[in-house]
Design a protein around this motif. Structure first.
Motif, short mmCIF file in Angstrom:
data_model
loop_
_atom_site.label_atom_id
_atom_site.label_comp_id
_atom_site.label_asym_id
_atom_site.label_seq_id
_atom_site.Cartn_x
_atom_site.Cartn_y
_atom_site.Cartn_z
N UNK A 89 -18.72 -7.62 -6.33
CA UNK A 89 -18.71 -6.06 -6.50
C UNK A 89 -17.72 -5.63 -5.43
N UNK A 90 -17.67 -6.17 -4.11
CA UNK A 90 -16.79 -5.91 -3.09
C UNK A 90 -15.29 -6.20 -3.59
N UNK A 91 -15.19 -7.30 -4.07
CA UNK A 91 -13.71 -7.71 -4.71
C UNK A 91 -13.19 -6.37 -5.64
N UNK A 92 -14.11 -5.98 -6.55
CA UNK A 92 -13.78 -5.20 -7.42
C UNK A 92 -13.56 -3.69 -6.75
N UNK A 93 -14.41 -3.37 -5.84
CA UNK A 93 -14.18 -2.26 -5.04
C UNK A 93 -12.90 -2.24 -4.11
N UNK A 94 -12.38 -3.37 -3.84
CA UNK A 94 -11.06 -3.50 -3.06
C UNK A 94 -9.96 -3.35 -4.23
N UNK A 95 -10.08 -3.90 -5.30
CA UNK A 95 -9.23 -3.74 -6.24
C UNK A 95 -8.91 -2.52 -6.48
N UNK A 96 -9.97 -1.52 -6.43
CA UNK A 96 -9.96 -0.14 -7.02
C UNK A 96 -9.42 0.64 -5.77
N UNK A 97 -9.66 0.29 -4.64
CA UNK A 97 -9.20 0.84 -3.35
C UNK A 97 -7.50 0.64 -3.29
N UNK A 98 -7.25 -0.73 -3.61
CA UNK A 98 -5.53 -0.64 -3.79
C UNK A 98 -4.87 0.26 -4.45
N UNK A 99 -5.62 0.22 -5.71
CA UNK A 99 -4.90 1.11 -7.03
C UNK A 99 -4.87 2.54 -6.51
N UNK A 100 -5.97 2.96 -5.54
CA UNK A 100 -6.08 4.70 -5.25
C UNK A 100 -5.00 4.84 -3.89
N UNK A 101 -4.72 3.64 -3.04
CA UNK A 101 -3.96 3.64 -2.02
C UNK A 101 -4.70 4.16 -0.99
N UNK A 102 -3.75 5.45 -0.21
CA UNK A 102 -4.15 5.96 0.88
C UNK A 102 -4.59 5.11 2.10
N UNK A 103 -4.02 3.95 2.27
CA UNK A 103 -4.18 2.93 3.50
C UNK A 103 -5.70 2.32 3.09
N UNK A 104 -5.79 1.93 2.16
CA UNK A 104 -7.09 1.29 1.69
C UNK A 104 -7.65 0.01 2.72
N UNK A 105 -8.87 0.00 3.11
CA UNK A 105 -9.45 -0.87 4.04
C UNK A 105 -10.66 -1.48 3.17
N UNK A 106 -11.07 -2.62 3.63
CA UNK A 106 -12.35 -3.28 2.92
C UNK A 106 -13.56 -2.19 2.85
#
Length: 111
Positions: A89-106
């Motif tokens: 679930x953390x991996x998928x949340x990170x993938x979604x964060x990268x798609x959103x951008x805005x300096x995504x972090x873990x």
């Protein structure tokens, strides 16, 4: 029959190594504006690959430019993950964060 140590304690069977780690890789994610923040080089953006390794009760998140050799630690990694389902679930949340951008972090927790 139960085996015991010289001191009287029970001998524990070795842990199944297949149950103690897992990895996931998602390739060719086009990052949103601002990309993802890394510990080594700051923000990166573009066509990215996210890799997560779950080991020792934590999810270790890395990112690279797709097709490149160098991997960078995602800012905020590692993230506590008690089990494989949480780490996934953390991996998928990170993938979604990268798609959103805005300096995504873990992500701090799965969800």
């Amino acid at each position: 029959m139960t085996e015991h140590t010289q001191g009287g304690g029970q001998v524990q069977p070795p842990a199944d190594p297949r149950a103690s780690w897992a990895t996931w890789t998602t390739q060719s994610i086009i990052s949103g504006p601002g990309g993802v923040t890394t510990a080594e080089v700051g923000p990166i953006s573009g066509d990215l690959t996210v890799h997560t390794t779950w080991v020792d009760g934590e999810a270790r998140l890395t990112v690279q430019y797709t097709g490149a050799l160098d991997w960078y630690t995602v800012s905020g990694s590692p993230v506590p993950a008690a089990d494989e389902i949480t780490a996934r679930a953390i991996h998928q949340a990170m993938v979604n964060g990268v798609k959103a951008g805005r300096g995504a972090a873990a992500p701090p927790v799965a969800g």
